[in-house]
Design a protein around this motif. Structure first.
Motif, PDB file in Angstrom:
ATOM      1  N   GLN A 165       0.815  -1.195   0.000  1.00 19.11           N
ATOM      2  CA  GLN A 165       0.000   0.000   0.000  1.00 19.11           C
ATOM      3  C   GLN A 165       0.864   1.267   0.000  1.00 19.11           C
ATOM      4  O   GLN A 165       1.972   1.265   0.496  1.00 19.11           O
ATOM      5  CB  GLN A 165      -0.889   0.052   1.258  1.00 19.11           C
ATOM      6  N   LEU A 166       0.305   2.350  -0.551  1.00 19.96           N
ATOM      7  CA  LEU A 166       0.957   3.639  -0.442  1.00 19.96           C
ATOM      8  C   LEU A 166       0.816   4.128   0.994  1.00 19.96           C
ATOM      9  O   LEU A 166      -0.236   3.966   1.608  1.00 19.96           O
ATOM     10  CB  LEU A 166       0.330   4.655  -1.396  1.00 19.96           C
ATOM     11  N   VAL A 167       1.882   4.701   1.513  1.00 21.56           N
ATOM     12  CA  VAL A 167       1.907   5.186   2.893  1.00 21.56           C
ATOM     13  C   VAL A 167       2.101   6.692   2.839  1.00 21.56           C
ATOM     14  O   VAL A 167       3.084   7.181   2.289  1.00 21.56           O
ATOM     15  CB  VAL A 167       3.053   4.521   3.682  1.00 21.56           C
ATOM     16  N   VAL A 168       1.149   7.412   3.423  1.00 24.37           N
ATOM     17  CA  VAL A 168       1.151   8.872   3.354  1.00 24.37           C
ATOM     18  C   VAL A 168       1.083   9.440   4.767  1.00 24.37           C
ATOM     19  O   VAL A 168       0.307   8.966   5.601  1.00 24.37           O
ATOM     20  CB  VAL A 168      -0.055   9.367   2.523  1.00 24.37           C
ATOM     21  N   ARG A 169       1.902  10.454   5.025  1.00 27.04           N
ATOM     22  CA  ARG A 169       1.878  11.129   6.323  1.00 27.04           C
ATOM     23  C   ARG A 169       0.791  12.192   6.305  1.00 27.04           C
ATOM     24  O   ARG A 169       0.669  12.958   5.370  1.00 27.04           O
ATOM     25  CB  ARG A 169       3.229  11.769   6.620  1.00 27.04           C
ATOM     26  N   GLN A 188      -6.727   0.577  -0.817  1.00 23.61           N
ATOM     27  CA  GLN A 188      -7.085   0.614  -2.230  1.00 23.61           C
ATOM     28  C   GLN A 188      -6.011   1.270  -3.108  1.00 23.61           C
ATOM     29  O   GLN A 188      -6.053   1.146  -4.315  1.00 23.61           O
ATOM     30  CB  GLN A 188      -8.405   1.353  -2.430  1.00 23.61           C
ATOM     31  N   GLU A 189      -5.073   1.969  -2.529  1.00 27.41           N
ATOM     32  CA  GLU A 189      -4.012   2.649  -3.282  1.00 27.41           C
ATOM     33  C   GLU A 189      -2.740   1.826  -3.103  1.00 27.41           C
ATOM     34  O   GLU A 189      -2.099   1.882  -2.052  1.00 27.41           O
ATOM     35  CB  GLU A 189      -3.814   4.085  -2.781  1.00 27.41           C
ATOM     36  N   ARG A 190      -2.359   1.061  -4.135  1.00 30.23           N
ATOM     37  CA  ARG A 190      -1.276   0.080  -3.997  1.00 30.23           C
ATOM     38  C   ARG A 190      -0.237   0.206  -5.102  1.00 30.23           C
ATOM     39  O   ARG A 190      -0.522   0.684  -6.189  1.00 30.23           O
ATOM     40  CB  ARG A 190      -1.851  -1.339  -4.036  1.00 30.23           C
ATOM     41  N   TRP A 191       0.956  -0.296  -4.792  1.00 31.67           N
ATOM     42  CA  TRP A 191       2.019  -0.389  -5.788  1.00 31.67           C
ATOM     43  C   TRP A 191       1.764  -1.618  -6.652  1.00 31.67           C
ATOM     44  O   TRP A 191       1.457  -2.693  -6.131  1.00 31.67           O
ATOM     45  CB  TRP A 191       3.386  -0.511  -5.116  1.00 31.67           C
ATOM     46  N   ILE A 226      -2.355   4.416   5.711  1.00 32.39           N
ATOM     47  CA  ILE A 226      -2.068   3.308   4.803  1.00 32.39           C
ATOM     48  C   ILE A 226      -3.383   2.966   4.119  1.00 32.39           C
ATOM     49  O   ILE A 226      -4.319   2.504   4.762  1.00 32.39           O
ATOM     50  CB  ILE A 226      -1.497   2.096   5.567  1.00 32.39           C
ATOM     51  N   SER A 227      -3.453   3.215   2.833  1.00 28.99           N
ATOM     52  CA  SER A 227      -4.695   3.010   2.095  1.00 28.99           C
ATOM     53  C   SER A 227      -4.697   1.637   1.435  1.00 28.99           C
ATOM     54  O   SER A 227      -3.818   1.325   0.643  1.00 28.99           O
ATOM     55  CB  SER A 227      -4.863   4.095   1.040  1.00 28.99           C
ATOM     56  N   MET A 264       6.088  10.856   2.520  1.00 27.09           N
ATOM     57  CA  MET A 264       5.206  11.495   1.544  1.00 27.09           C
ATOM     58  C   MET A 264       4.079  12.195   2.297  1.00 27.09           C
ATOM     59  O   MET A 264       3.346  11.549   3.050  1.00 27.09           O
ATOM     60  CB  MET A 264       4.616  10.467   0.575  1.00 27.09           C
ATOM     61  N   ALA A 265       3.972  13.524   2.113  1.00 24.25           N
ATOM     62  CA  ALA A 265       2.918  14.300   2.771  1.00 24.25           C
ATOM     63  C   ALA A 265       2.433  15.379   1.819  1.00 24.25           C
ATOM     64  O   ALA A 265       3.230  15.999   1.120  1.00 24.25           O
ATOM     65  CB  ALA A 265       3.436  14.918   4.058  1.00 24.25           C
TER      66      ALA A 265
END
Length: 193
Positions: free
Chosen positions: A62-66, A77-80, A74-75, A129-130
């Motif tokens: 998953q993509l990890v966003v601050r 549905q939003e994945r690498w 950690i979403s 990532m923010a």
């Protein structure tokens, strides 16, 4: 009476199934969008990018966003599309090959490795990532020639890019540009030696 009850049961089943269905996944990758590789790349000395280590918190599908100072999102549905440990070395290899004219960089997972002249190790200690601050990558790297006569080169690189596209594609775009900035820095330092 039997038919309307069957219709109601079918409609209730449909509503339950659609309510329980999970949202669609969005897959992202760090695509190589630069111009084609220069001619004669296969004749160059080969440098193997042995590994790109990542912090555990971002080493996931998953993509990890601050979000804020302490919150991390950690979403599901939003994945690498491919793990960052695979796509980041491919991006760096392509960009370094374009920038350094006498060497061809390949990820360790590549089948195109023949008698490497050097190995490159990259340790990403921070990948953040923010939306408000952009993407920031801190990396320490070591370039080790196979020949013991040559001295290893190492350095620290900080890449910081702003997010210029809305939504999750903006994070991916900024991370790709940060990867290119890391390749630029490594290439400049290697060519100076």
């Amino acid at each position: 009476m039997w038919r309307p009850a069957r219709g109601i049961l079918a409609m209730a089943s449909y509503i339950l199934l659609t309510a329980c269905a999970s949202p669609r996944e969005h897959l992202y990758s760090l695509e190589d969008v630069s111009p084609a590789m220069p001619v004669g790349v296969s004749d160059r000395a080969t440098v193997v990018i042995e590994r790109v280590s990542l912090p555990e918190v971002v080493d996931r599908p998953q993509l990890v966003v601050r979000e804020g100072t302490y919150d991390i999102r950690i979403s599901e549905q939003e994945r690498w599309a491919t793990p960052l440990k695979e796509s980041l070395p491919r991006l760096l290899a392509a960009e370094l090959t374009r920038r350094i004219g006498d060497r061809r960089f390949v990820p360790a997972a590549s089948a195109a490795i023949n008698k490497p002249s050097a190995r490159l190790f990259i340790d990403v200690s921070n990948l953040d990532m923010a939306r408000t601050t952009g993407v920031r990558v801190l990396a320490h790297w070591v370039y080790r020639p196979v020949s013991r006569d040559m001295v290893p080169v190492e350095g620290d690189t900080v890449a910081h890019t702003q997010i210029t596209v809305d939504g999750y594609p903006g994070y991916v775009d900024a991370l790709q540009r940060a990867g290119i900035a890391i390749a630029d820095d490594i290439a400049a330092r290697l060519e100076a030696k």
